[in-house]
Design a protein around this motif. Sequence first.
Motif, mmCIF file in Angstrom:
data_model
loop_
_atom_site.group_PDB
_atom_site.id
_atom_site.type_symbol
_atom_site.label_atom_id
_atom_site.label_comp_id
_atom_site.label_asym_id
_atom_site.label_seq_id
_atom_site.Cartn_x
_atom_site.Cartn_y
_atom_site.Cartn_z
ATOM 1 N N PHE A 11 70.405 -7.820 13.293
ATOM 2 C CA PHE A 11 70.175 -9.195 12.956
ATOM 3 C C PHE A 11 71.254 -9.837 14.281
ATOM 4 O O PHE A 11 70.858 -11.036 14.750
ATOM 5 N N LEU A 12 72.383 -9.492 14.074
ATOM 6 C CA LEU A 12 73.460 -10.040 15.197
ATOM 7 C C LEU A 12 72.850 -10.016 16.596
ATOM 8 O O LEU A 12 73.006 -10.967 17.253
ATOM 9 N N ARG A 13 72.402 -8.794 16.879
ATOM 10 C CA ARG A 13 71.750 -8.499 18.268
ATOM 11 C C ARG A 13 70.647 -9.551 18.489
ATOM 12 O O ARG A 13 70.609 -10.470 19.483
ATOM 13 N N ALA A 14 69.685 -9.961 17.542
ATOM 14 C CA ALA A 14 68.571 -10.803 17.679
ATOM 15 C C ALA A 14 68.907 -12.270 18.010
ATOM 16 O O ALA A 14 68.738 -13.036 18.610
ATOM 17 N N GLU A 15 69.987 -12.610 16.996
ATOM 18 C CA GLU A 15 70.460 -13.956 17.145
ATOM 19 C C GLU A 15 71.571 -14.203 18.341
ATOM 20 O O GLU A 15 71.347 -14.977 19.025
ATOM 21 N N ARG A 16 71.902 -13.003 19.057
ATOM 22 C CA ARG A 16 72.774 -13.219 20.224
ATOM 23 C C ARG A 16 71.669 -13.466 21.199
ATOM 24 O O ARG A 16 72.003 -14.303 22.364
ATOM 25 N N ALA B 146 82.942 -10.282 9.575
ATOM 26 C CA ALA B 146 83.455 -10.373 8.042
ATOM 27 C C ALA B 146 82.531 -11.562 7.321
ATOM 28 O O ALA B 146 81.864 -12.414 8.060
ATOM 29 N N ARG B 147 82.651 -11.616 6.114
ATOM 30 C CA ARG B 147 81.733 -12.255 5.107
ATOM 31 C C ARG B 147 82.413 -13.446 4.675
ATOM 32 O O ARG B 147 83.711 -13.420 4.487
ATOM 33 N N LEU B 148 81.869 -14.573 4.918
ATOM 34 C CA LEU B 148 82.570 -15.688 4.585
ATOM 35 C C LEU B 148 82.195 -16.275 3.158
ATOM 36 O O LEU B 148 81.172 -15.843 2.774
ATOM 37 N N PRO B 149 82.818 -16.838 2.553
ATOM 38 C CA PRO B 149 84.156 -17.793 2.712
ATOM 39 C C PRO B 149 85.348 -16.850 2.528
ATOM 40 O O PRO B 149 86.515 -17.386 2.901
ATOM 41 N N GLN B 150 85.498 -15.639 1.956
ATOM 42 C CA GLN B 150 86.276 -14.750 1.685
ATOM 43 C C GLN B 150 87.103 -14.123 2.887
ATOM 44 O O GLN B 150 88.019 -13.686 2.952
ATOM 45 N N MET C 16 75.637 -9.977 2.826
ATOM 46 C CA MET C 16 75.276 -11.189 3.038
ATOM 47 C C MET C 16 73.457 -11.169 3.517
ATOM 48 O O MET C 16 73.131 -10.211 3.445
ATOM 49 N N PHE C 17 73.238 -12.444 4.178
ATOM 50 C CA PHE C 17 71.788 -12.376 4.477
ATOM 51 C C PHE C 17 71.751 -12.146 6.066
ATOM 52 O O PHE C 17 72.458 -12.403 6.945
ATOM 53 N N ALA C 18 70.595 -11.095 6.031
ATOM 54 C CA ALA C 18 70.062 -11.032 7.583
ATOM 55 C C ALA C 18 68.659 -10.881 7.236
ATOM 56 O O ALA C 18 68.194 -10.141 6.544
ATOM 57 N N GLU C 19 68.029 -11.696 8.300
ATOM 58 C CA GLU C 19 66.294 -11.620 8.298
ATOM 59 C C GLU C 19 65.904 -12.487 6.741
ATOM 60 O O GLU C 19 65.225 -11.699 6.108
ATOM 61 N N ASN C 20 66.712 -13.313 6.185
ATOM 62 C CA ASN C 20 66.249 -13.860 4.903
ATOM 63 C C ASN C 20 66.357 -12.870 3.844
ATOM 64 O O ASN C 20 65.669 -13.237 2.549
ATOM 65 N N LYS C 21 67.098 -12.010 3.764
ATOM 66 C CA LYS C 21 67.342 -10.853 2.662
ATOM 67 C C LYS C 21 68.646 -10.750 2.459
ATOM 68 O O LYS C 21 69.484 -10.294 3.525
ATOM 69 N N LEU C 22 69.278 -10.523 1.310
ATOM 70 C CA LEU C 22 70.662 -10.117 1.020
ATOM 71 C C LEU C 22 70.754 -8.462 1.288
ATOM 72 O O LEU C 22 69.818 -7.618 0.767
ATOM 73 N N THR C 23 71.667 -8.297 2.308
ATOM 74 C CA THR C 23 71.968 -6.806 2.594
ATOM 75 C C THR C 23 73.592 -6.449 2.656
ATOM 76 O O THR C 23 74.032 -7.472 3.287
ATOM 77 N N PHE D 262 79.063 -19.557 16.178
ATOM 78 C CA PHE D 262 78.873 -20.625 15.657
ATOM 79 C C PHE D 262 77.637 -20.513 14.579
ATOM 80 O O PHE D 262 77.705 -20.671 13.573
ATOM 81 N N ARG D 263 76.539 -20.027 15.336
ATOM 82 C CA ARG D 263 75.517 -19.755 14.647
ATOM 83 C C ARG D 263 75.815 -18.788 13.296
ATOM 84 O O ARG D 263 75.115 -18.863 12.267
ATOM 85 N N MET D 264 76.350 -17.818 13.575
ATOM 86 C CA MET D 264 76.696 -16.750 12.624
ATOM 87 C C MET D 264 77.524 -17.161 11.487
ATOM 88 O O MET D 264 77.199 -16.871 10.439
ATOM 89 N N ARG D 265 78.330 -18.125 11.774
ATOM 90 C CA ARG D 265 79.136 -18.843 10.760
ATOM 91 C C ARG D 265 78.287 -19.506 9.813
ATOM 92 O O ARG D 265 78.365 -19.609 8.535
ATOM 93 N N GLY D 266 77.135 -20.178 10.348
ATOM 94 C CA GLY D 266 76.175 -20.672 9.600
ATOM 95 C C GLY D 266 75.278 -19.967 8.595
ATOM 96 O O GLY D 266 74.920 -20.298 7.501
ATOM 97 N N TYR D 267 75.267 -18.649 9.085
ATOM 98 C CA TYR D 267 74.658 -17.693 8.188
ATOM 99 C C TYR D 267 75.696 -16.924 7.227
ATOM 100 O O TYR D 267 75.072 -16.048 6.556
ATOM 101 N N GLY D 268 77.182 -17.246 7.296
ATOM 102 C CA GLY D 268 77.845 -16.662 6.361
ATOM 103 C C GLY D 268 78.614 -15.464 7.007
ATOM 104 O O GLY D 268 79.464 -14.699 6.334
#
Length: 65
Positions: free
Chosen positions: A17-22, A52-56, A1-8, A33-39
């Motif tokens: 990325f999770l720590r920075a967003e937290r 977990a990666r959404l939508p799967q 999924m995407f972290a810092e605007n790149k697929l990883t 909620f924010r993380m759901r927006g990032y997938g």
Amino acid sequence: MFAENKLTEDMAEIQAFLRAERAKSLTEAEWRFRMRGYGYNLRRTEAGVEVARLPQNQLVGIFAI
């Protein structure tokens, strides 16, 4: 999924990325909620936070806080 605007798939990059967003979020609910927006779906467990990666809803790893 995407972290810092790149697929990883690298869990270390995802954790950074999770720590920075937290740090930007006031509450854990807002963070999830924010993380759901990032997938990403976050679920707290005894071992930490399952990522977990959404939508799967495919488990990527466990993030120990």
